[in-house]
Write an enzyme that holds these catalytic residues in place. Sequence first.
Site, PDB file in Angstrom:
ATOM      1  N   ASP A   6       0.834  -1.212   0.000  1.00 51.50           N
ATOM      2  CA  ASP A   6       0.000   0.000   0.000  1.00 51.50           C
ATOM      3  C   ASP A   6       0.867   1.261   0.000  1.00 51.50           C
ATOM      4  OD1 ASP A   6      -1.805  -2.032   0.684  1.00 51.50           O
ATOM      5  OD2 ASP A   6      -2.987  -0.708   1.952  1.00 51.50           O
ATOM      6  N   GLU A  36     -11.748  -1.553   1.663  1.00 50.53           N
ATOM      7  CA  GLU A  36     -10.525  -1.057   2.295  1.00 50.53           C
ATOM      8  C   GLU A  36     -10.106   0.284   1.683  1.00 50.53           C
ATOM      9  OE1 GLU A  36      -8.208  -4.693   3.693  1.00 50.53           O
ATOM     10  OE2 GLU A  36      -8.164  -4.902   1.531  1.00 50.53           O
TER      11      GLU A  36
END
Length: 434
Positions: free
Chosen positions: A43, A290
């Site tokens: 990420d 998410e």
Amino acid sequence: MTSYTSRWTIADALKVHADDPTTTMPVIDQNFPTMDEAVMIWDTGALRNIHGQTVTFKGWYVIWSLAVDKVDLTNSNIYDEWHSRNNGAYIGYWYSRTGNGADWQWGGRLLETSADIRPHEWSGGLIMREGMGNVVDMFYTSEADSPVNQSVPSVASGQIYADANGVWFGGFETTTEMFSADGVHNANAQQDAYFDFRDPHPFVNPDDGRVYCLYESNVAGMRGQFTIGSEEEGVLPPGFSVDAGAQYGAASIGIAVLDDGAYKSGDFSRDRWTQLDPLLTALGVNDQMERPHIVFSNGLTYLFTISHHSTYTGNLSGPDGVYGFVSENGVFGPYKPLNSSGLVLGNPSSAPYETYSHFVDPAGYVQAFIDTLPAPGTDPNNPDTYRIGATLAPTVKIELDGDRTFLSEVHGYGQVYAQAAWPVGKAWDHRPAS
Ligand code: FRU
């Protein structure tokens, strides 16, 4: 202001289809470059302002990444190292003069270890504090798996510095917890041992000038005891029967509001935030939405979130990728799914896990990391052929056309474009220039 909890319905999700070329990531070349051989990253997000714009600092592009150091540089254990990466995740940063993938210089850890109140640092966002010179806030998820699952949106603050040779940071010595899953607006550990509560995304709402924070959450209530009714179903085709397992999909996108004045003074502590009803739920559809984030474009409000093939429930399925919803009425909706289904960019079925953690910036550039890429011509679902990514994917661009999106451009690996330079001489408009 009226606030709605919008729904991603089962009927919407039945319209999700992989491999539509307008909503599918390009297949990545097997010979993709790696940013740094000594570190694995996933990420990632660009340094931005509170309005969502990617900014440069003194001419430098800066990105943060979740990271683990490679233990075995011969790569013989890379598969195991990659799949256990969450156990050692920390936030690191990169800087570059150009924003081009080949130029990223690894800067190492962002937070001091003294800031770690739990063992793992998971996703969030790195934001220049408006009107405060070189102050930066790293909003992130402070996470621990034991003795019980704990996950707390948190923030550590510091200063950014740069000279002709590079970028470095000071501060980041302590962490402030923002809010916890409360069992009322979202599921807590007692209701759902697998609850998700993470990925804080603060932003200014252009309609009221206040600071809000989005986060990944689950619907409040006992796991396995939800009733899927007509609101969750939507208009189903004749004969379609909802599978009993559908109720294990209970993802939601939460939102909290910060007290007026607290942003300027950098007071992000628990008593300054109020959690509100979730903006969106996927009850009956999917158990994870998410890294939720928001883009204001052409008078519309776009809500993006990433989700997995493996977290769909009931009879539903869809690719790993980024999904999105649009509101004509500002942050509080109602939202309807983009492209009717919600799918904005999914992985191609020939490489179903090639990318993840897509993040859409206000200009429509989408950045993601490479997860696992099957060798061309092999069974895409056989992990034995996979090349592990752990580096940034090609940046792509999407056009936002009302309630539809179109893949329009493919750029370089890890390419970042900025919408603004920092520091600025004037106060920001609340609505980013479109
Ligand atoms: C998305 C994600 C985030 C989380 C992080 C942990 O890829 O699952 O929700 O913060 O990765 O690695």
